[in-house]
Design a protein around this motif. Structure first.
Motif, PDB file in Angstrom:
ATOM      1  N   ARG A 569     -21.759 -26.186   2.462  1.00  0.00           N
ATOM      2  CA  ARG A 569     -21.639 -25.584   1.176  1.00  0.00           C
ATOM      3  C   ARG A 569     -20.170 -24.829   1.175  1.00  0.00           C
ATOM      4  O   ARG A 569     -19.598 -24.536   2.055  1.00  0.00           O
ATOM      5  N   SER A 570     -19.352 -25.229   0.009  1.00  0.00           N
ATOM      6  CA  SER A 570     -18.043 -24.537  -0.271  1.00  0.00           C
ATOM      7  C   SER A 570     -17.699 -24.130  -1.474  1.00  0.00           C
ATOM      8  O   SER A 570     -18.753 -24.405  -2.376  1.00  0.00           O
ATOM      9  N   LEU A 571     -16.867 -23.574  -1.861  1.00  0.00           N
ATOM     10  CA  LEU A 571     -16.307 -23.251  -3.303  1.00  0.00           C
ATOM     11  C   LEU A 571     -15.920 -24.357  -4.115  1.00  0.00           C
ATOM     12  O   LEU A 571     -15.455 -25.484  -3.502  1.00  0.00           O
ATOM     13  N   ALA A 572     -16.374 -24.586  -5.325  1.00  0.00           N
ATOM     14  CA  ALA A 572     -16.098 -25.708  -6.077  1.00  0.00           C
ATOM     15  C   ALA A 572     -14.887 -25.400  -6.825  1.00  0.00           C
ATOM     16  O   ALA A 572     -14.389 -24.377  -7.222  1.00  0.00           O
ATOM     17  N   LEU A 573     -13.883 -26.403  -6.521  1.00  0.00           N
ATOM     18  CA  LEU A 573     -12.448 -26.351  -6.796  1.00  0.00           C
ATOM     19  C   LEU A 573     -11.960 -27.268  -7.481  1.00  0.00           C
ATOM     20  O   LEU A 573     -12.440 -28.652  -7.191  1.00  0.00           O
ATOM     21  N   PRO A 574     -11.512 -27.426  -8.574  1.00  0.00           N
ATOM     22  CA  PRO A 574     -10.467 -28.203  -9.391  1.00  0.00           C
ATOM     23  C   PRO A 574     -10.102 -29.206  -8.434  1.00  0.00           C
ATOM     24  O   PRO A 574      -9.060 -28.774  -7.596  1.00  0.00           O
ATOM     25  N   LYS A 575      -9.740 -30.607  -8.948  1.00  0.00           N
ATOM     26  CA  LYS A 575      -8.948 -31.690  -8.377  1.00  0.00           C
ATOM     27  C   LYS A 575      -8.031 -31.989  -9.313  1.00  0.00           C
ATOM     28  O   LYS A 575      -7.851 -31.868 -10.436  1.00  0.00           O
ATOM     29  N   GLY A 576      -6.745 -32.597  -8.894  1.00  0.00           N
ATOM     30  CA  GLY A 576      -5.743 -33.607  -9.681  1.00  0.00           C
ATOM     31  C   GLY A 576      -5.115 -32.415 -10.471  1.00  0.00           C
ATOM     32  O   GLY A 576      -4.666 -31.380 -10.053  1.00  0.00           O
ATOM     33  N   ASP A 577      -4.757 -32.998 -11.747  1.00  0.00           N
ATOM     34  CA  ASP A 577      -4.162 -32.182 -12.577  1.00  0.00           C
ATOM     35  C   ASP A 577      -4.644 -30.801 -12.906  1.00  0.00           C
ATOM     36  O   ASP A 577      -3.884 -29.913 -13.151  1.00  0.00           O
ATOM     37  N   ASP A 578      -6.021 -30.651 -13.017  1.00  0.00           N
ATOM     38  CA  ASP A 578      -6.601 -29.413 -13.106  1.00  0.00           C
ATOM     39  C   ASP A 578      -6.383 -28.471 -12.039  1.00  0.00           C
ATOM     40  O   ASP A 578      -6.344 -27.256 -12.238  1.00  0.00           O
ATOM     41  N   SER A 579      -6.318 -28.859 -10.839  1.00  0.00           N
ATOM     42  CA  SER A 579      -5.982 -28.186  -9.728  1.00  0.00           C
ATOM     43  C   SER A 579      -4.615 -27.051  -9.816  1.00  0.00           C
ATOM     44  O   SER A 579      -4.582 -26.023  -9.756  1.00  0.00           O
ATOM     45  N   ALA A 580      -3.489 -28.017 -10.309  1.00  0.00           N
ATOM     46  CA  ALA A 580      -2.325 -27.247 -10.543  1.00  0.00           C
ATOM     47  C   ALA A 580      -2.401 -26.326 -11.653  1.00  0.00           C
ATOM     48  O   ALA A 580      -1.638 -25.350 -11.717  1.00  0.00           O
ATOM     49  N   ARG A 581      -3.034 -26.682 -12.813  1.00  0.00           N
ATOM     50  CA  ARG A 581      -3.262 -26.024 -13.829  1.00  0.00           C
ATOM     51  C   ARG A 581      -3.754 -24.680 -13.472  1.00  0.00           C
ATOM     52  O   ARG A 581      -3.521 -23.619 -13.818  1.00  0.00           O
ATOM     53  N   CYS A 582      -4.872 -24.762 -12.977  1.00  0.00           N
ATOM     54  CA  CYS A 582      -5.854 -23.732 -12.501  1.00  0.00           C
ATOM     55  C   CYS A 582      -5.221 -22.634 -11.496  1.00  0.00           C
ATOM     56  O   CYS A 582      -5.323 -21.383 -11.515  1.00  0.00           O
ATOM     57  N   VAL A 592     -13.723 -19.144 -18.382  1.00  0.00           N
ATOM     58  CA  VAL A 592     -15.048 -19.270 -18.486  1.00  0.00           C
ATOM     59  C   VAL A 592     -15.503 -20.348 -17.176  1.00  0.00           C
ATOM     60  O   VAL A 592     -16.697 -20.191 -16.627  1.00  0.00           O
ATOM     61  N   ASP A 593     -14.345 -21.071 -16.729  1.00  0.00           N
ATOM     62  CA  ASP A 593     -14.754 -21.830 -15.461  1.00  0.00           C
ATOM     63  C   ASP A 593     -14.593 -21.441 -14.104  1.00  0.00           C
ATOM     64  O   ASP A 593     -13.462 -21.014 -13.620  1.00  0.00           O
ATOM     65  N   LYS A 594     -15.644 -21.041 -13.443  1.00  0.00           N
ATOM     66  CA  LYS A 594     -15.516 -20.117 -12.095  1.00  0.00           C
ATOM     67  C   LYS A 594     -14.792 -21.169 -11.291  1.00  0.00           C
ATOM     68  O   LYS A 594     -13.821 -20.479 -10.288  1.00  0.00           O
ATOM     69  N   SER A 595     -14.749 -22.307 -11.310  1.00  0.00           N
ATOM     70  CA  SER A 595     -13.974 -23.066 -10.352  1.00  0.00           C
ATOM     71  C   SER A 595     -12.556 -22.996 -10.411  1.00  0.00           C
ATOM     72  O   SER A 595     -11.929 -23.066  -9.691  1.00  0.00           O
ATOM     73  N   CYS A 596     -12.098 -22.812 -11.656  1.00  0.00           N
ATOM     74  CA  CYS A 596     -10.580 -22.575 -12.070  1.00  0.00           C
ATOM     75  C   CYS A 596     -10.423 -21.354 -11.745  1.00  0.00           C
ATOM     76  O   CYS A 596      -9.150 -21.055 -11.234  1.00  0.00           O
ATOM     77  N   CYS A 597     -11.100 -20.309 -11.695  1.00  0.00           N
ATOM     78  CA  CYS A 597     -10.771 -19.026 -11.266  1.00  0.00           C
ATOM     79  C   CYS A 597     -10.588 -18.933  -9.872  1.00  0.00           C
ATOM     80  O   CYS A 597      -9.797 -18.179  -9.196  1.00  0.00           O
TER      81      CYS A 597
END
Length: 619
Positions: A569-582, A592-597
């Protein structure tokens, strides 16, 4: 007709205030009678009038012969100050009661961002005095910023002006409030209490625990100030007690036994972890939720002065893993010895996270079991220090000394950390994190003394790094081939708290070379980026990540361990372009998106599961 007559002395000793008053009076008397332009000091920065000197000389009398000898001895016969010998004859007598005729010469204490003076003072105070104390005669690790600036000013270095003195309150001053009143010292106020309490808490208790009876590594700032207050030292007032606030909704915890030690460790239950974070899971992983994660950190000042190992420890615990405190023999710290206090420091301040943190060291300090292969050579420009060795690594001559600038005087008690000893110490660890090579590419700022004055290209230093990392990793795997080794990436250059954008491409080249060439089994590279234009570096220790940068590092370690099949188990984290944006997102409360936070450098998920702003940390 206004002008200044600048007169300086050799070394750090300034002219007496009384003499400055007398000289100013002489200047005022003869301002309208110019004779010859003269200049005193190492540089002709300001011009005065010869008649000023003559007038001052008439008003002064020679001091005692013994005083002259003492001042001359203090100068040490420095030939650079031959143009200042006339000043030795201008000494006032019986001026202790003289009324001041004008305010003391203008002063200015350097502030960050205005000139190179601040950076040099800060570096000397935060790093130089520890690695090379002999460079700073008359100063110590407890000296203030003003002390260091005054020292540089006395030498005419880095354009440092005379700093303004800090005015400490006399210990005999009448109290303005009842005796029961309290005050907890804060940084920047006109008192030396804060600096001494802070130093004792972050350095003194580690190097000299016997100096602080009744205190420990986990004692608070208030505890240290109260101790200084009880001894009547440094003008420390009685501190205010820490108010303990009981959370309105405490997090549910459960006690999980440790298989190896039979003791009990408090960890967050899986339910509490799930409700707080957005998580990802996988069934085929080496370590399941509820299992132990034994990790071991090896590094330099980025381990000793940063919180990323501690944040990683807290994240693993909060995800439902057990992180036991092992009885290691080589680790020299369980908490950062200095660094920022993060917004969520209460979540990991009580955790013990063993690490080897060697300030100023480089990768070769952890790669050799002895110095028998070192060829004796004179230390750069200092024959009095004696013969010290160099060895060839990747075609370059590399010092066998382990300290910043490879100065033998700064290497301390341990002269190396043997890879075979590390391998024995970590044989039961699941994960070893290596952040011990960061200084390999920074030797330019030490005049390449570690490379025997060879100007080694930034990217070519990676060849030296790879050889040393391989030696250490192979030693670790010789004891336990299943140990996961994570190599932490080099972080970019900084200017104050911000990333130097132009350094990103060069840093990426070095990281890619190390990642490609190490190529050892069960070894993974932890690469990461931090947002440009955001406050991610410390101001206390320049060039080191603050709480935000450390959060990025710790989060990336979790991501790599999950992708490598180590964690279930790990933290959910955005990938790709969403990763750089977050990563660059700062509108935390509206997210509202916890993974982005969780990806963001400037946001974090609090214990109630809400996305909150995450500051750089108090420094």
């Amino acid at each position: 007709n206004m002008f200044m007559c600048r007169v300086s002395m050799c070394g750090p000793s300034p002219l007496t205030a009384a003499f400055r008053v007398l000289l100013l009076a002489a200047l005022m008397l003869c301002a309208n009678h110019p004779i010859v332009l003269v200049a005193f000091g190492r540089r002709p920065m300001h011009l005065g009038w010869a008649c000023c000197v003559l007038a001052a000389s008439t008003a002064a009398v020679a001091a005692s012969t013994s005083h002259d000898r003492a001042l001359a001895a203090g100068r040490g016969g420095d030939e650079r100050c031959a143009d200042e010998q006339v000043l030795m004859q201008l000494r006032p007598a019986q001026l202790s009661t003289a009324a001041p005729l004008a305010p003391e010469a203008a002063c200015h204490t350097a502030v960050e961002g205005e000139s190179e003076c601040y950076e040099h003072v800060d570096w000397a105070m935060r790093l130089g005095i520890y690695s090379d104390p002999d460079w700073y005669p008359g100063l110590s690790v407890t000296s203030s910023f003003v002390d260091f600036q005054a020292w540089l000013h006395s030498r005419g270095d880095h354009g440092c002006p005379k700093p303004c003195p800090t005015m400490a309150q006399p210990s005999t001053a009448a109290p303005l409030a009842p005796a029961a009143a309290c005050h907890t010292a804060v940084e920047g106020e006109e008192s030396e209490c804060y600096e001494h309490a802070d130093w004792a808490m972050r350095f003194g208790i580690y190097s000299h625990p016997d100096w602080y009876p009744g205190l420990s590594l986990t004692s608070s700032f208030v505890d240290f100030q109260a101790w200084l207050h009880s001894k009547g030292e440094h003008g420390c007032p009685k501190p205010c007690p820490i108010e303990v606030v009981t959370p309105s909704a405490p997090v549910e915890v459960s006690s999980t036994p440790q298989p190896d030690q039979g003791s009990s460790t408090t960890v967050l239950s899986p339910a509490a972890s799930d409700s707080r974070f957005a998580t990802v899971s996988q069934t085929t992983a080496r370590i399941q939720v509820g299992g132990e994660v034994r990790f071991y950190v090896i590094g330099t000042s980025n381990v000793a002065w940063q919180t990323w190992p501690d944040q990683l420890h807290a994240m693993l615990r909060d995800l439902g893993y057990v992180v036991p405190s092992q009885a290691y023999t080589l680790t020299n710290q369980v908490h950062p010895s200095s660094g920022p206090i993060c917004d969520n420091a209460n979540e990991f301040a009580g955790l013990e996270t063993p690490r080897i943190g060697k300030v100023g060291w480089a990768s070769w300090g952890f790669a050799y079991d002895s110095k028998e292969d070192c060829t004796p050579a004179e230390f750069e420009g200092q024959p009095e220090i004696g013969q010290h060795g160099f060895r060839e690594i990747a075609g370059h001559q590399v010092s066998c000394i382990n300290s910043w600038a490879c100065n033998p005087a700064g290497q301390g008690k341990g002269t190396l950390v043997s890879p075979s000893a590390v391998a024995e110490d970590v044989k039961a660890a699941h994960v070893v994190l290596l952040s011990n090579w960061i200084n390999d590419s920074k030797q330019r700022w030490a005049q390449f003394k570690c490379y025997k004055s060879e100007n080694v290209d930034f990217v070519d230093t990676a060849d030296i790094t790879v050889v040393n990392l391989r030696r250490l990793i192979q030693a670790i795997h010789s004891k336990n081939p299943e140990t996961i080794v994570l190599i932490m990436a080099l972080y970019p250059g900084s200017s104050g708290p911000f990333v130097i954008e132009s350094s990103l491409a060069l840093t990426a080249k070095i990281n890619e070379k190390v990642r490609t060439l190490v190529n050892e089994p069960n070894t993974f590279f932890v690469d990461y980026t931090v947002p440009v234009g955001q406050d991610v570096f410390q101001t206390k220790h320049t060039g080191h990540f603050n709480c935000r940068g450390d959060k990025v590092m710790a989060t990336k370690v979790l991501e790599v361990m999950f992708d490598a099949g180590v964690l279930a188990r790990s933290l959910a984290l955005p990938k790709g372009d969403d990763s750089a944006r977050c990563l660059a997102e700062t509108a935390c409360e509206a997210m509202v998106d916890k993974s982005c936070c969780q990806r963001s450098a400037s946001c974090y998920v609090d214990t109630q599961g809400l996305c909150k702003s995450y500051g750089p940390g108090a420094q």
